[in-house]
Design an enzyme around this catalytic site. Structure first.
Site, PDB file in Angstrom:
ATOM      1  N   LYS A 119       1.043  10.256   0.922  1.00  0.00           N
ATOM      2  CA  LYS A 119       1.125  11.273   1.758  1.00  0.00           C
ATOM      3  C   LYS A 119       2.075  11.292   2.466  1.00  0.00           C
ATOM      4  O   LYS A 119       2.593  10.164   2.946  1.00  0.00           O
ATOM      5  CB  LYS A 119       0.188  11.950   2.719  1.00  0.00           C
ATOM      6  N   ASP A 158       0.839  -1.125  -0.324  1.00  0.00           N
ATOM      7  CA  ASP A 158       0.078   0.371   0.169  1.00  0.00           C
ATOM      8  C   ASP A 158       1.179   1.257   0.024  1.00  0.00           C
ATOM      9  O   ASP A 158       2.176   1.125   0.546  1.00  0.00           O
ATOM     10  CB  ASP A 158      -0.903   0.259   1.073  1.00  0.00           C
TER      11      ASP A 158
HETATM   12  C1  LIG Z   1      -1.973  -2.392  -2.647  1.00  0.00           C
HETATM   13  S1  LIG Z   1      -2.292  -4.926  -2.425  1.00  0.00           S
HETATM   14  C2  LIG Z   1      -1.393  -5.864  -3.139  1.00  0.00           C
HETATM   15  C3  LIG Z   1      -1.351  -6.469  -2.708  1.00  0.00           C
HETATM   16  C4  LIG Z   1      -0.390  -7.604  -3.306  1.00  0.00           C
HETATM   17  N1  LIG Z   1       0.953  -7.871  -3.393  1.00  0.00           N
HETATM   18  C5  LIG Z   1      -0.585  -7.707  -5.215  1.00  0.00           C
HETATM   19  O1  LIG Z   1       0.226  -7.487  -5.635  1.00  0.00           O
HETATM   20  O2  LIG Z   1      -1.510  -7.996  -5.881  1.00  0.00           O
HETATM   21  C6  LIG Z   1      -0.977  -3.922  -0.337  1.00  0.00           C
HETATM   22  C7  LIG Z   1      -1.362  -5.114   0.391  1.00  0.00           C
HETATM   23  O3  LIG Z   1      -1.282  -5.824   1.576  1.00  0.00           O
HETATM   24  C8  LIG Z   1      -1.392  -6.015   2.407  1.00  0.00           C
HETATM   25  N2  LIG Z   1      -1.374  -5.455   3.514  1.00  0.00           N
HETATM   26  C9  LIG Z   1      -1.096  -4.187   4.859  1.00  0.00           C
HETATM   27  N3  LIG Z   1      -0.386  -3.576   5.623  1.00  0.00           N
HETATM   28  C10 LIG Z   1      -0.467  -5.771   5.665  1.00  0.00           C
HETATM   29  C11 LIG Z   1       1.071  -6.083   6.809  1.00  0.00           C
HETATM   30  N4  LIG Z   1       1.129  -5.292   8.040  1.00  0.00           N
HETATM   31  N5  LIG Z   1       0.892  -7.365   6.931  1.00  0.00           N
HETATM   32  C12 LIG Z   1       0.411  -8.204   5.741  1.00  0.00           C
HETATM   33  N6  LIG Z   1      -0.282  -7.751   4.514  1.00  0.00           N
HETATM   34  C13 LIG Z   1      -0.491  -6.570   4.627  1.00  0.00           C
HETATM   35  C14 LIG Z   1      -3.602  -5.092   2.073  1.00  0.00           C
HETATM   36  O4  LIG Z   1      -4.018  -5.611   2.902  1.00  0.00           O
HETATM   37  C15 LIG Z   1      -2.861  -5.391   0.877  1.00  0.00           C
HETATM   38  O5  LIG Z   1      -3.426  -6.885   0.569  1.00  0.00           O
END
Ligand SMILES: C[S@@+](CC[C@H](N)C(=O)[O-])C[C@H]1O[C@@H](n2cnc3c(N)ncnc32)[C@H](O)[C@@H]1O
Length: 243
Positions: A151, A147
């Site tokens: 910002k 993610d």
């Molecule tokens: C933009 S998505 C990308 C998902 C995947 N890696 C892809 O490339 O399609 C970012 C993912 O990171 C996960 N995420 C965020 N914080 C996390 C954490 N602390 N531990 C594991 N996953 C996390 C979110 O739920 C989300 O599914």
């Protein structure tokens, strides 16, 4: 937020956003109820290849696997290796379970989606699981399209930060690989600054100046990456070797 103290992984904050989206379809709910408990990472204690898979084997860890395409693709390529993925978003977990379950009907007809026996899933925070893996136990760590938190005031929430990177460095064995992908220019610049601070731990594996522009072999496309490309974004790929 607790301030990060180098060497103290308990001071790294939990970093994720939403945990739920659309209601799950009946088949997905069934996999969450019945398959997930069978392949879930144990809720406490040390996480080793022996404990998860019955014997020692190279371990891979994916942070935030989204729909699980990359994790399942890698697990399919490397059936003798063990894969651990963590994702707090339940809809992503359900999609990953579909990949893990395979499709017996298709398989019977000579289709390609056989069940994967070498994947374990944690529905939750990746860092919580990573802390419980012994130091030097991982062969690969993946952080694909985290993610962006674009910002500046949210920069501390990005997964690519000193705390998580120190933790990844501790868990990788020497020669182990950390792979990172993004299509986000702000995140890219941020990640390169962070990784430059960690150059005592990691060496960039680039073979030439074009290296980060081309998806390396053995790197299945993720859903997020496919969407980024469909929107005309460039995608950047990095492989760092643990020193
Ligand atoms: C933009 S998505 C990308 C998902 C995947 N890696 C892809 O490339 O399609 C970012 C993912 O990171 C996960 N995420 C965020 N914080 C996390 C954490 N602390 N531990 C594991 N996953 C996390 C979110 O739920 C989300 O599914």
């Amino acid at each position: 937020m607790t301030a990060y103290k180098p060497g103290d992984p308990t001071t790294i904050n939990r970093l994720y956003g939403r945990a739920k989206g659309k209601p799950l379809r009946a088949g997905q709910q069934d996999l969450v109820d019945n398959l997930l408990p069978q392949i879930a990472v144990p809720a406490d204690g040390e996480i080793t290849a022996e404990r998860l898979f019955g014997y020692d084997r190279p371990l891979h860890f994916e942070i935030g696997f989204g729909g699980g395409e990359h994790m399942a693709g890698r697990a399919d390529m490397l059936p003798d290796h063990g894969f651990i993925g963590a994702e707090p978003f339940v809809n992503g977990v359900a999609q990953a379970l579909v990949h893990v379950a395979g499709d017996r009907h298709l398989a019977k007809e000579g289709g390609e989606r056989l069940p994967l026996g070498n994947v374990r899933i944690h529905h939750g925070d990746a860092l919580e699981v990573l802390r419980r893996i012994p130091d030097g136990a991982l062969s690969f760590a993946y952080l694909l399209h985290p993610d962006p938190w674009p910002k500046a005031r949210h920069a501390k929430r990005r997964m690519m930060n000193d705390g998580p990177v120190d933790l990844i460095a501790a868990k990788l064995k020497p020669g182990g690989e950390f792979r990172f992908g993004t299509d986000h220019p702000i995140y890219l610049a941020h990640a390169l600054m962070v990784m430059r601070r960690h150059r005592h731990q990691f060496e960039w594996q680039a073979k030439d100046a074009q290296d980060f522009l081309v998806r390396p072999g053995g790197w299945p496309e993720t859903r997020y990456e496919a969407k980024a490309r469909a929107q005309g974004h460039e995608v950047w790929y990095f492989r760092w070797r643990r020193k």
